[in-house]
Design an enzyme around this catalytic site. Structure first.
Site, mmCIF file in Angstrom:
data_model
loop_
_atom_site.group_PDB
_atom_site.id
_atom_site.type_symbol
_atom_site.label_atom_id
_atom_site.label_comp_id
_atom_site.label_asym_id
_atom_site.label_seq_id
_atom_site.Cartn_x
_atom_site.Cartn_y
_atom_site.Cartn_z
ATOM 1 N N ASP A 166 -21.305 26.953 -28.073
ATOM 2 C CA ASP A 166 -22.317 26.343 -27.217
ATOM 3 C C ASP A 166 -22.507 27.201 -25.963
ATOM 4 O O ASP A 166 -21.555 27.490 -25.244
ATOM 5 C CB ASP A 166 -21.818 24.935 -26.830
ATOM 6 C CG ASP A 166 -22.862 24.144 -26.047
ATOM 7 O OD1 ASP A 166 -23.961 24.667 -25.822
ATOM 8 O OD2 ASP A 166 -22.555 23.004 -25.669
ATOM 9 N N ASP A 265 -29.137 26.268 -28.609
ATOM 10 C CA ASP A 265 -28.023 26.950 -27.947
ATOM 11 C C ASP A 265 -26.670 26.494 -28.464
ATOM 12 O O ASP A 265 -25.664 26.658 -27.787
ATOM 13 C CB ASP A 265 -28.100 26.703 -26.441
ATOM 14 C CG ASP A 265 -27.889 25.237 -26.095
ATOM 15 O OD1 ASP A 265 -28.092 24.395 -26.983
ATOM 16 O OD2 ASP A 265 -27.519 24.944 -24.954
ATOM 17 N N GLU A 266 -26.628 25.924 -29.631
ATOM 18 C CA GLU A 266 -25.410 25.277 -30.064
ATOM 19 C C GLU A 266 -25.333 25.218 -31.577
ATOM 20 O O GLU A 266 -26.326 24.957 -32.242
ATOM 21 C CB GLU A 266 -25.427 23.853 -29.493
ATOM 22 C CG GLU A 266 -24.150 23.103 -29.617
ATOM 23 C CD GLU A 266 -24.298 21.697 -29.030
ATOM 24 O OE1 GLU A 266 -25.150 21.517 -28.135
ATOM 25 O OE2 GLU A 266 -23.573 20.816 -29.490
#
Length: 900
Positions: A166, A265-266
């Site tokens: 993350d 983003d993860e």
DNA sequence: ATCCTCCCCTAC
DNA sequence: TAAGGTAGGGGAGGAT
């Protein structure tokens, strides 16, 4: 009445044989569906009978429910008694007086497009879908690789290593990367250009310097300015986020056995195959996992210029909790019991994934704030408060247990578009235009994803009566949410059609357009779903044929029928045909080769009952399963006899024209209304405490194939050449024994009085049917228990009352239990199977409820003794976990822990 | 028992 | 000034 006056009654709508539809009320979708039919109220019948002639149906049209519904009249007088009534109209007028507001709200015809170009949440959702697609495609590519098998298998193994990667404050980091001078200053990403106290613009992301001031994501700029007047605001850079995300995923995929796209983003990764150290060397493993995480973080930093944090753990929950611990710019590996304790116990429950405000509040009502508090609550209490599933999940989470696999390749289930900002309608025309635009948007998305749907839901946010101007500029403010859905006859991706339905549903609420603050259109029941059962309208014949050609019953295949139907000649009664709506006539002509019957030659039935004074011809009877015996009893004697005889001489379903010599009733189910309201005659309980023990049947099966959760049951089913639903195990006698004992029909679920009135042949049919049902039920129960035991290791029966002594594998004597355990441990030297652990845990829990704590103690002590000098830590971990769980259980039931 | 509708909730 | 979307899990309660 219909029958006695020469009419015919159909239970189901068949286009060919129905002339009128009788209904006193219909759902919206049915009204739509039947709009070209003669839909009349029952009074048409009763009054026609009274008048002794067929009255014109037009006078008995069923009017739409919405207009028959009585309106709730809020008195105008009362309204005016409130000194300053706030109306949607006045509020909208105030806001729209401003030119700028007109530009960015629904007053602007290009609003939807502009809005979606600037909504961060819209981007988030879109990106997620795109990334899921990318991951799926990459996965496909690897599948054709020779290596793919080992990659896949390793992730399905019991000993998982899950990695959660993350970015730290993604949007802010990306912005700061290209503005190095800001790196040590408090920074936030927002639409707001100036940092003013009055700004209601959201902070989408802020760096850790800003957080040190108490600023957090979602906070308004105005509030943040109060905390930190020097806050630096930077704009969104959507293109950058996307391109960096792409690099991020490319890196991750190299390290993943399997990958789940969580967001831009993860991501979640299964990385088992990248760890080479033996499982029992926890220290070496930890080191290796740390090294892997470091390598990935380095790669991400190098490629993207941003920091990511990584959490590693044996499941998704612990990986995520580890990431929380790791942030910012760090990593954390959880691979010991102590780690789990450190990660969970002192955390707030709202730090658990899936626990937000609402569930956090509910838990607070149970005096639960920390995860350690949560752990003290017995399962039933959590389930009573939160529901079966959520209660179980949190019960497990609090103990670090999480069975969820990574979600990959999941077919999409719905497509939607909604706008809950900037919605301010000046008039109905305005509103209509907006709905049209939104419908177009959804239709385009459907088309883009190449799916069509047959269920449309409209969601409306309506301003609360007392809501004033929204706190957020052009926001929805305080609202109530409403939804309504309609089921379509066909799949669609057509904007005009969607618009039509949505608009009509919207209008049915009769809200003033000025009060509407948000609108959404959701399309579900998509045509991309896997066809799993033969009930579905399209079938992949090839694969299905291959899979279960042997199991196939000689019964009808709907798919086959419909496939051939297009070439079929259709015999039509001209009288009926003439009564049909024009559209249906046309449809029939297009689909079938129509052939008109000469006249009412209903002598299709070979066996006609001669002595019928009341009615000369029987109407088409409903399927046997729909027959209500009580209604049957209420009929005149001759009529009942005739009906019963007809069922006795032909198939219940007249569609099946197969002549039957023997009077049998196939496919029948016991009518629900037969279920007794008086106590049953006797309920012969069989099997006793051995029910549950069936879940153990896999216990001693060789572990050769790395039995993933999903293939356990199938492998046990397809062994040997037995019927599919019986289990191949040496414990099969448990199941078969029960089946045989079912000769006892003492527990027939029928009312004794009704039963007595039935003719003997019907009784026979029902008896046979009852036995069959019972067999099916037992089979289903066996399967269900398997799936339940797979789902969670901590499943606890909520009904503690047990008359029979709990048993393990049908065995109750402690000596025999011990020998079972000995055998189990001996056959799985390496590590235990999760299912078996669940079975034993279940057994122990039943013992707890059965108040046999001595036996609980003996069983656990013996388990510990068996694994005392095992090298494998998983066995010890496992027995420790069983001990802990049961001890917890004892504590919650009896108030003090279990002493071994 | 199972399905459906109308919600609510959560995550990013 | 501001851009509070979206998909999926799940629950309550009613219909079938």
């Amino acid at each position: 009445m219909i029958l006695q006056h020469g009419g015919d009654y159909q239970h189901y709508l068949k286009k060919l044989s129905v002339t009128h539809i009788i209904a006193s009320n219909l759902t919206n979708s049915k009204l739509q569906e039947f709009r070209s039919y003669k839909v009349v109220r029952p009074e048409w019948i009763t009054e026609s009978v009274q008048a002794q002639q067929m009255l014109p149906w037009q006078n008995y049209r069923l009017v739409p429910r919405a207009t028959t519904q009585r309106e709730l009249l809020f008195s105008r007088d009362k309204e005016t008694s409130i000194p300053e009534k706030i109306t949607g109209e006045s509020l909208n007028a105030d806001v729209l007086a401003n030119d700028w507001a007109r530009q960015v709200s629904t007053a602007n015809p290009t609003f939807i497009k502009r809005y979606y170009e600037t909504s961060r949440l819209h981007y988030l959702s879109t990106w997620k879908e795109e990334l899921k697609d990318i991951v799926d495609k990459l996965e496909q590519k690897y599948k054709s690789d020779a290596n793919s098998l080992s990659r896949k298998n390793s992730s399905a193994a019991h000993n998982r290593i899950v990695m959660h990667v993350d970015f730290d404050c993604f949007f802010a980091s990306v912005g700061i990367k290209d503005r190095p001078h800001l790196s040590s200053l408090p920074v936030a990403v927002s639409h707001s250009k100036t940092v003013s106290e009055t700004s209601s613009s959201d902070i989408a992301s802020c760096n850790y310097v800003a957080r040190s001031f108490g600023i957090h994501n979602g906070m308004t700029i105005g509030m943040a300015k109060g905390l930190c007047p020097t806050l630096q605001v930077i704009p969104y850079e959507f293109d950058k986020y996307k391109s960096i995300s792409k690099k991020f995923y490319e890196i991750l995929f190299q390290y993943a056995d399997e990958m789940q796209a969580v967001s831009v983003d993860e991501a979640l990764l299964e990385v088992r195959s990248h760890i080479t150290q033996p499982k029992d060397d926890a220290c070496a493993q930890k080191e290796e996992q740390e090294a892997l995480a470091t390598a990935i973080r380095d790669a991400i930093r190098q490629e993207t210029g941003c920091e990511a944090s990584i959490g590693v753990g044996p499941n998704i929950l612990l990986a995520r909790m580890s990431t929380k611990r790791a942030k910012p710019a760090g990593q954390y590996v959880c691979n010991s019991k102590q780690d789990i304790e450190d990660l969970l116990a002192s955390q707030n429950v709202t730090d658990l994934p899936g626990v937000g405000y609402a569930i956090g509040d509910k838990l607070k009502e149970l005096n639960v704030t920390l995860v350690s508090d949560l752990r003290k609550k017995p399962l039933y209490e959590l389930q009573a408060k939160l529901g079966a599933k959520m209660g179980q999940t949190l019960y497990n989470f609090s103990r670090g247990i999480d069975d969820r696999p990574l979600i990959t390749n999941q077919p999409r289930q719905s497509v939607s578009a909604e706008v809950n900002w900037g919605v301010r309608f000046e008039n109905e025309e305005n509103e209509r235009g907006f709905v049209e635009g939104l419908a177009k948007e959804v239709a385009e998305r459907l088309q883009k994803h190449n799916v069509k749907g047959k269920n449309i839901t409209v969601k409306i946010l309506k301003r609360k009566d007392d809501a004033t101007q929204a706190a957020k500029h052009l926001g929805h403010g305080r609202v109530d949410a409403f939804t309504k859905s309609c089921a379509l006859g066909n799949f669609t991706d057509d904007a005009a059609l969607i618009n039509k339905h949505v608009y009509s549903m919207l209008r049915s609420f009769q809200f003033s357009s000025a009060d509407i603050r948000g609108l959404g259109i959701h399309v579900s029941k998509l045509d991309n779903q896997e066809r799993l059962s033969s009930d579905q309208e399209t079938l992949n014949f090839k694969s299905r044929n291959e899979i279960d050609a042997q199991q196939r019953q000689p019964s009808i295949e709907k798919g086959d029928l419909s496939r051939q139907a297009s070439k079929e000649i259709m015999e039509v009664d001209p009288f009926v045909y003439n009564e049909l709506p024009h559209s249906v006539q046309k449809e029939l002509e297009a689909t079938y080769n129509l052939k008109f019957k000469k006249l009412l030659a209903t002598n299709d039935e070979p066996k006609k009952i001669p002595e019928q004074p009341a009615i000369s011809t029987l109407p088409e009877l409903p399927p046997w399963s729909q027959l209500d015996p009580l209604s049957l009893l209420a009929l005149p004697n001759e009529m009942r006899d005739q009906i019963l005889k007809t069922y006795g001489t032909k198939e219940g379903d007249t569609l099946l024209k197969t002549p039957q010599d023997t009077p049998t009733i196939q496919k029948s189910r016991a009518p629900a209304s037969l279920h007794t309201k008086t106590p049953r005659l006797s309920s012969a309980k069989v099997g006793g405490g051995s029910n549950r023990s069936r879940t153990i049947t896999q216990m001693f099966q060789p572990s050769a194939s790395p039995s993933s959760r999903s293939n356990v049951s199938s492998s046990s089913v397809t062994n040997n050449n037995e019927t599919p639903t019986t289990r191949t195990s040496r414990f099969q006698y448990v199941f078969q024994g029960q089946e045989e004992e079912n000769g006892d029909d003492g527990d027939l679920p029928y009312d004794a009085e009704v039963w007595k009135e039935l003719p003997q042949d019907m009784k026979d049919e029902l008896l046979e049917e009852h036995r069959r049902l019972k067999r099916v039920k037992i089979e289903q129960k066996v399967q269900k228990e398997h799936s339940v035991s797979r789902e969670s290791a901590q499943r606890i029966d909520l009904h503690p009352y047990r008359t029979k002594e709990p048993s393990l594998q049908g065995v109750t004597d402690i000596k025999e239990v011990r020998s079972l355990l000995r055998e189990w441990v001996a056959s799985y030297k390496e590590s235990p199977e999760a299912e078996d652990v669940a079975t034993i845990t279940n057994y122990l829990i039943e013992l707890v409820y059965h108040a046999d704590l001595e036996k609980v103690r003996l069983v656990i002590a013996y388990l510990m003794y068996l694994v005392r000098d095992f090298d494998s830590s998983s066995w010890k971990l496992c027995t420790g976990q069983i001990h802990e769980t049961v001890s917890e259980m004892v504590k919650s039931v009896y108030g003090c822990p279990l002493c071994i």
